[in-house]
Enzyme design. Structure first.
Site, short mmCIF file in Angstrom:
data_model
loop_
_atom_site.label_atom_id
_atom_site.label_comp_id
_atom_site.label_asym_id
_atom_site.label_seq_id
_atom_site.Cartn_x
_atom_site.Cartn_y
_atom_site.Cartn_z
N ARG A 1 10.49 -0.95 11.42
CA ARG A 1 9.49 -0.40 12.25
C ARG A 1 9.17 -1.55 13.32
O ARG A 1 9.85 -2.73 13.06
CB ARG A 1 8.11 -0.78 11.31
N LYS B 1 0.84 -1.16 0.11
CA LYS B 1 -0.03 0.08 -0.01
C LYS B 1 0.89 1.35 0.04
O LYS B 1 0.69 2.31 -0.96
CB LYS B 1 -0.83 0.12 1.20
N ARG C 1 -10.85 -0.05 8.41
CA ARG C 1 -10.32 -1.48 8.76
C ARG C 1 -11.34 -2.36 9.56
O ARG C 1 -11.33 -3.40 9.83
CB ARG C 1 -9.28 -1.58 9.68
N ARG D 1 -0.74 -9.19 13.08
CA ARG D 1 -1.55 -8.55 12.06
C ARG D 1 -2.15 -9.23 10.84
O ARG D 1 -3.21 -8.63 10.44
CB ARG D 1 -0.19 -7.14 11.43
N ARG E 1 11.76 -5.21 5.17
CA ARG E 1 11.59 -3.90 4.88
C ARG E 1 12.17 -2.85 5.81
O ARG E 1 12.47 -3.25 6.98
CB ARG E 1 9.90 -3.49 5.12
P1 AP5 Z 1 4.85 -1.57 1.78
O1 AP5 Z 1 4.52 -0.73 0.69
O2 AP5 Z 1 5.50 -0.89 3.25
O3 AP5 Z 1 3.32 -2.20 2.38
P2 AP5 Z 1 2.19 -1.76 3.27
O4 AP5 Z 1 0.94 -2.62 2.67
O5 AP5 Z 1 2.08 -0.23 3.18
O6 AP5 Z 1 2.42 -2.44 4.71
P3 AP5 Z 1 2.21 -1.84 5.94
O7 AP5 Z 1 3.02 -3.05 6.92
O8 AP5 Z 1 2.57 -0.63 6.19
O9 AP5 Z 1 0.60 -1.97 6.25
P4 AP5 Z 1 -0.15 -2.60 7.47
O10 AP5 Z 1 -1.45 -2.39 7.08
O11 AP5 Z 1 0.41 -3.89 8.29
O12 AP5 Z 1 0.52 -1.32 8.52
P5 AP5 Z 1 0.19 0.16 8.87
O13 AP5 Z 1 1.06 1.05 9.02
O14 AP5 Z 1 -1.19 0.64 7.85
O15 AP5 Z 1 5.62 -2.88 1.42
C1 AP5 Z 1 6.09 -3.79 2.32
C2 AP5 Z 1 7.67 -4.10 1.63
O16 AP5 Z 1 7.50 -4.71 0.73
C3 AP5 Z 1 8.49 -3.06 1.66
O17 AP5 Z 1 9.71 -3.30 1.89
C4 AP5 Z 1 8.40 -2.84 -0.05
O18 AP5 Z 1 9.70 -2.36 -0.38
C5 AP5 Z 1 8.07 -4.13 -0.30
N1 AP5 Z 1 7.29 -4.09 -1.71
C6 AP5 Z 1 6.21 -3.52 -1.74
N2 AP5 Z 1 5.57 -3.88 -2.97
C7 AP5 Z 1 6.59 -4.74 -3.56
C8 AP5 Z 1 6.63 -5.63 -4.79
N3 AP5 Z 1 5.69 -5.05 -5.84
N4 AP5 Z 1 7.53 -6.43 -5.20
C9 AP5 Z 1 8.51 -6.41 -4.15
N5 AP5 Z 1 8.53 -6.00 -2.83
C10 AP5 Z 1 7.67 -5.12 -2.66
O19 AP5 Z 1 -0.68 -0.23 10.11
C11 AP5 Z 1 0.14 -0.49 11.30
C12 AP5 Z 1 -0.80 -0.65 12.64
O20 AP5 Z 1 -1.63 0.61 13.03
C13 AP5 Z 1 -1.89 -2.00 12.52
O21 AP5 Z 1 -1.41 -3.31 12.79
C14 AP5 Z 1 -2.67 -1.34 13.56
O22 AP5 Z 1 -2.49 -1.75 14.94
C15 AP5 Z 1 -2.94 0.19 13.34
N6 AP5 Z 1 -3.82 0.66 12.39
C16 AP5 Z 1 -3.52 1.22 11.11
N7 AP5 Z 1 -4.59 1.62 10.62
C17 AP5 Z 1 -5.93 1.42 11.38
C18 AP5 Z 1 -6.93 1.61 11.44
N8 AP5 Z 1 -7.78 1.96 10.15
N9 AP5 Z 1 -7.78 1.24 12.52
C19 AP5 Z 1 -7.14 0.76 13.70
N10 AP5 Z 1 -5.93 0.55 13.90
C20 AP5 Z 1 -4.89 0.94 12.82
#
Ligand code: AP5
Length: 222
Positions: free
Chosen positions: A158, A18, A94, A169, A129
């Site tokens: 992270r 994402k 979510r 997660r 990552r």
């Molecule tokens: P990356 O682009 O960083 O992936 P991402 O989908 O953004 O992953 P996140 O881990 O940020 O998602 P998440 O939903 O777990 O975390 P968030 O911060 O939202 O890519 C990942 C890796 O792969 C990178 O190294 C990249 O280089 C590589 N990559 C990408 N594309 C690639 C490709 N095509 N090929 C090869 N490699 C590739 O949430 C964190 C926490 O916050 C949650 O667990 C929760 O506790 C809380 N939270 C967040 N939002 C909410 C909400 N709405 N409600 C309640 N709690 C929430």
């Protein structure tokens, strides 16, 4: 007259790409990127009361309570920049309660992008990552290595990017994903997220170009 700005949601499992795609989308379309996880990590870094509470949930891979997340996201969506340039909402909603809250505030997306990536790939992406604290850019040791030695030396990881925590997660994601998807089925575009970063973007770019043309078409010709 200018066409209305785009309003996009992007969703997918942890590490489905994402954030990576949001970098490419904002570069081309100039939308305001609003990432729930980034907003929460900023609260943690600031040492606020909300941040302290949020961290406890994030450490367990659980959803942070609505009282914290909903208001935070709403304030960014209400920002003048988001209203003018359009928005790209990442990692929100979510749960159905988060989606309902958004609708009640009058925010309706044009398109819901769903990144589909098989589970075995996700764990490898999480563990490799790295983030650049200076530019905010997302890297991967194998798939998107840093461009210079200087960047490589300052990369950080992270706190929730361990194999153990990503499993929690993923579990939370599976518990909630269906309820959210069912609300947006009519505007969902499914994207194969296991391709290369550029190939994934090409699929998204097609969908956004089409949407933009539709919006401009609605204005009619002079
Ligand atoms: P990356 O682009 O960083 O992936 P991402 O989908 O953004 O992953 P996140 O881990 O940020 O998602 P998440 O939903 O777990 O975390 P968030 O911060 O939202 O890519 C990942 C890796 O792969 C990178 O190294 C990249 O280089 C590589 N990559 C990408 N594309 C690639 C490709 N095509 N090929 C090869 N490699 C590739 O949430 C964190 C926490 O916050 C949650 O667990 C929760 O506790 C809380 N939270 C967040 N939002 C909410 C909400 N709405 N409600 C309640 N709690 C929430």
């Amino acid at each position: 007259k200018k066409a209305e700005p785009l309003r996009i949601m992007i969703s997918g499992a942890p590490a489905s790409g994402k954030g990576t795609q949001c970098e490419l989308i904002t570069d081309k379309y100039g939308l305001v990127h609003i990432a729930a996880g980034d907003l929460l990590r900023a609260e943690i870094a600031a040492g606020s009361e909300n941040g302290k509470q949020a961290k406890e949930y994030m450490d367990k891979g659980k959803l942070v309570p609505d009282e914290i997340v909903v208001t935070m996201v709403k304030e960014r969506l209400n920002g003048l920049d988001s209203q003018e340039k359009g928005w790209l909402l990442d990692g929100y909603p979510r749960s159905s309660s988060q989606a309902i809250a958004l609708k009640e505030f009058g925010f309706q997306p044009d398109l819901f992008i769903l990144l589909e990536v098989p589970e075995e790939i996700l764990v490898e992406r999480v563990v490799g990552r790295r983030l650049d604290p200076v530019t905010g850019k997302i890297y991967h040791l194998k798939y998107s290595p840093p461009e210079t030695e200087e960047i490589a030396a300052r990369l950080t990881q992270r706190f929730d990017d361990t194999e153990e925590k990503v499993k929690l997660r993923l579990h939370t994601h599976h518990q909630n994903v269906e309820a959210v998807l069912s609300l947006y089925k009519d505007i969902t575009v499914k994207v194969n997220g296991s391709a290369s970063k550029q190939d994934v973007f090409a699929q998204i770019d097609d969908a956004l170009t089409q949407l933009q043309e539709q919006k401009q078409g609605k204005l009619g010709t002079v």
